[in-house]
Scaffold this active site. Structure first.
Site, PDB file in Angstrom:
ATOM      1  N   ASN A 152      -0.371  10.248   5.790  1.00 45.91           N
ATOM      2  CA  ASN A 152      -1.900   9.937   6.049  1.00 45.91           C
ATOM      3  C   ASN A 152      -2.506  11.228   6.058  1.00 45.91           C
ATOM      4  O   ASN A 152      -3.943  10.807   6.200  1.00 45.91           O
ATOM      5  CB  ASN A 152      -1.571   9.584   7.701  1.00 45.91           C
ATOM      6  N   LYS A 198       3.923  -7.010   4.289  1.00 45.91           N
ATOM      7  CA  LYS A 198       3.762  -5.629   3.656  1.00 45.91           C
ATOM      8  C   LYS A 198       3.437  -4.863   5.059  1.00 45.91           C
ATOM      9  O   LYS A 198       2.953  -5.445   5.966  1.00 45.91           O
ATOM     10  CB  LYS A 198       2.597  -5.519   2.777  1.00 45.91           C
ATOM     11  N   GLU A 227       6.471   4.717   7.252  1.00 45.04           N
ATOM     12  CA  GLU A 227       6.034   5.897   6.489  1.00 45.04           C
ATOM     13  C   GLU A 227       6.591   7.246   7.241  1.00 45.04           C
ATOM     14  O   GLU A 227       6.469   7.410   8.470  1.00 45.04           O
ATOM     15  CB  GLU A 227       4.522   6.249   6.666  1.00 45.04           C
ATOM     16  N   THR A 272       0.961  -1.110   0.107  1.00 45.35           N
ATOM     17  CA  THR A 272       0.062   0.092   0.075  1.00 45.35           C
ATOM     18  C   THR A 272       0.941   1.159  -0.112  1.00 45.35           C
ATOM     19  O   THR A 272       1.398   1.561  -0.984  1.00 45.35           O
ATOM     20  CB  THR A 272      -0.866  -0.128   1.234  1.00 45.35           C
ATOM     21  N   THR A 276       0.582  -5.760  13.080  1.00 48.16           N
ATOM     22  CA  THR A 276      -0.199  -4.788  12.146  1.00 48.16           C
ATOM     23  C   THR A 276       0.657  -4.872  10.870  1.00 48.16           C
ATOM     24  O   THR A 276       1.030  -3.932  10.527  1.00 48.16           O
ATOM     25  CB  THR A 276      -0.094  -3.332  12.859  1.00 48.16           C
TER      26      THR A 276
END
Length: 394
Positions: free
Chosen positions: A389, A171, A266, A145, A182
């Site tokens: 985000n 991932k 991220e 993603t 997670t």
């Protein structure tokens, strides 16, 4: 680098049009024979359709295939989400000529968006046609993603003189917190392992790896880790020694994937190995490590390369653990910043700042009250994390 292969398994990944950018978004992993299966899932009470479906199907202990998509989480879609999850597995089962109950599903992406099952169903025939023994990297790309690179790993062991392999893809770069794992992770081995032993091995590997990392302290609705063992190599994992060796390999592989995830987190610019030692119990050490690792103030200090040790000290003190602050020691790599609860001065701070400029470093807290210890792999909290985000759905 040679392809990651494992006897009796094929995999692939294609673009099915689920993602807006046209990148690969549908993957498939298939065993050529029934395989023992183990799995662990999110502890979030909000759970995606595939998670609910898989929880039931893995109870049988046998699996032949996993179909997975990225770009849509198939979560918060009510009964229609369950219908779509079953339809995914039914489409794969029809194309493979196997029972639907032997197919598991997984999804990742935006929560609450209607699931485009028609795109999956129309793409499955092509997906099955593309299955091959060297498809691991394509599968890894199809489940990404916000990941910037695929995450894969492999290792090799031996049982009764027969070699076997373990291969994995994963991932995850956001919504990462140690609350199962997670992310998505699929692990397969051509060794023969009993279901109960397989479940134990996966749980222990996850606890030592994915449950020891954090990026942002959030927990997804789709967390799934699946381990399949088909015995195609002829190696049988039965004795205590062979089980212990298999456990070491599985744990090492998961720890490698976990580090890959944090490195690709991220907006991450710093990867931090955090250790709390000298505690009275493992539980107390873990509680302090967890609090420090998730502290926004600590994580932003890492990003700013600021040796603000007071934030780590303060986070330790709110972890719900009774310790003596006057025995608290703190190190950045081998630079001692705090001794007996007091700072070690400007010279130590200058050296610690140099450590913080490294892309990876360690932080060690010593409570000097016992022999227990616990660790976490954490990271900084950057401006890019907010940007990624803030417009994730657009």
């Amino acid at each position: 680098m040679p392809p990651l292969t494992c006897k009796g398994f094929k995999s692939c990944g294609i673009a099915a049009g689920i993602k807006k950018n046209g990148n690969p978004d549908l993957g498939l992993l298939v065993s050529d024979r029934p395989a023992a299966v183990a799995a662990v899932f999110t502890r979030n009470i909000v759970q995606a359709g595939p998670v609910v479906l898989d929880r039931e199907r893995v109870k049988a202990g046998i699996c032949r295939a996993v179909i997975v998509n990225a770009g849509n989480a198939n979560c918060a879609n009510g009964e229609q989400g369950m219908v779509a999850a079953r339809a995914m597995t039914a489409a794969a089962a029809r194309a493979l000529g196997i029972a639907e109950e032997l197919v598991l599903a997984a999804s990742t992406g935006v929560i609450g968006a209607p699931f485009p099952i028609e795109k999956v169903e129309s793409a499955v025939p092509d997906l099955v046609d593309r299955l091959n023994e060297n498809g691991t990297d394509d599968l890894a790309r199809a489940i990404m993603t916000t990941d910037t690179r695929p995450k894969t790993g492999e290792c090799q062991g031996e049982a009764e003189g027969i070699p076997y392999r373990i291969v994995a893809v994963a991932k995850g770069s956001g919504m990462i917190r140690p609350d199962m794992a997670t992310m998505l992770c699929f692990i397969w081995t051509d060794a023969e392992v009993a279901k109960a032993d397989l479940q134990t091995a996966l749980k222990r590997a996850v606890d030592a790896s994915f449950n020891r990392i954090t990026i942002d302290g959030d927990t997804s609705t789709n967390d799934t880790a699946i381990l399949m063992a088909n015995g195609a190599s002829g190696a049988r994992i039965q004795t205590a020694d062979d089980l212990a060796a298999f456990q070491r390999l599985a744990t090492h592989l998961c720890m490698d994937l976990a580090r890959q995830m944090v490195r690709d987190g991220e907006g991450v610019t710093k990867v931090v190995d955090l250790t709390v030692r000298g505690a009275r119990s493992d539980h107390e050490a873990a509680a302090i490590a967890d609090t420090i690792a998730h502290s926004p103030l600590v994580k932003t200090a890492f990003f700013g390369e600021d040796a603000n040790w007071g934030r780590i000290f303060a986070a330790s003190g709110r972890a719900g653990v009774d310790f003596d602050p006057d025995r608290f020691d703190l190190f950045f790599n081998d630079v001692q910043m705090v001794k007996d609860g007091k700072g070690c001065g400007l010279e130590a701070e200058k050296k610690a700042t140099e450590v913080l400029r490294l892309p990876e470093f360690s932080v060690t807290v010593d409570l000097n009250q016992g022999s227990a210890a616990a660790g976490m792999l954490t990271c900084d909290f950057s401006l890019d994390y907010v940007k990624i985000n803030a417009d994730y759905r657009s």
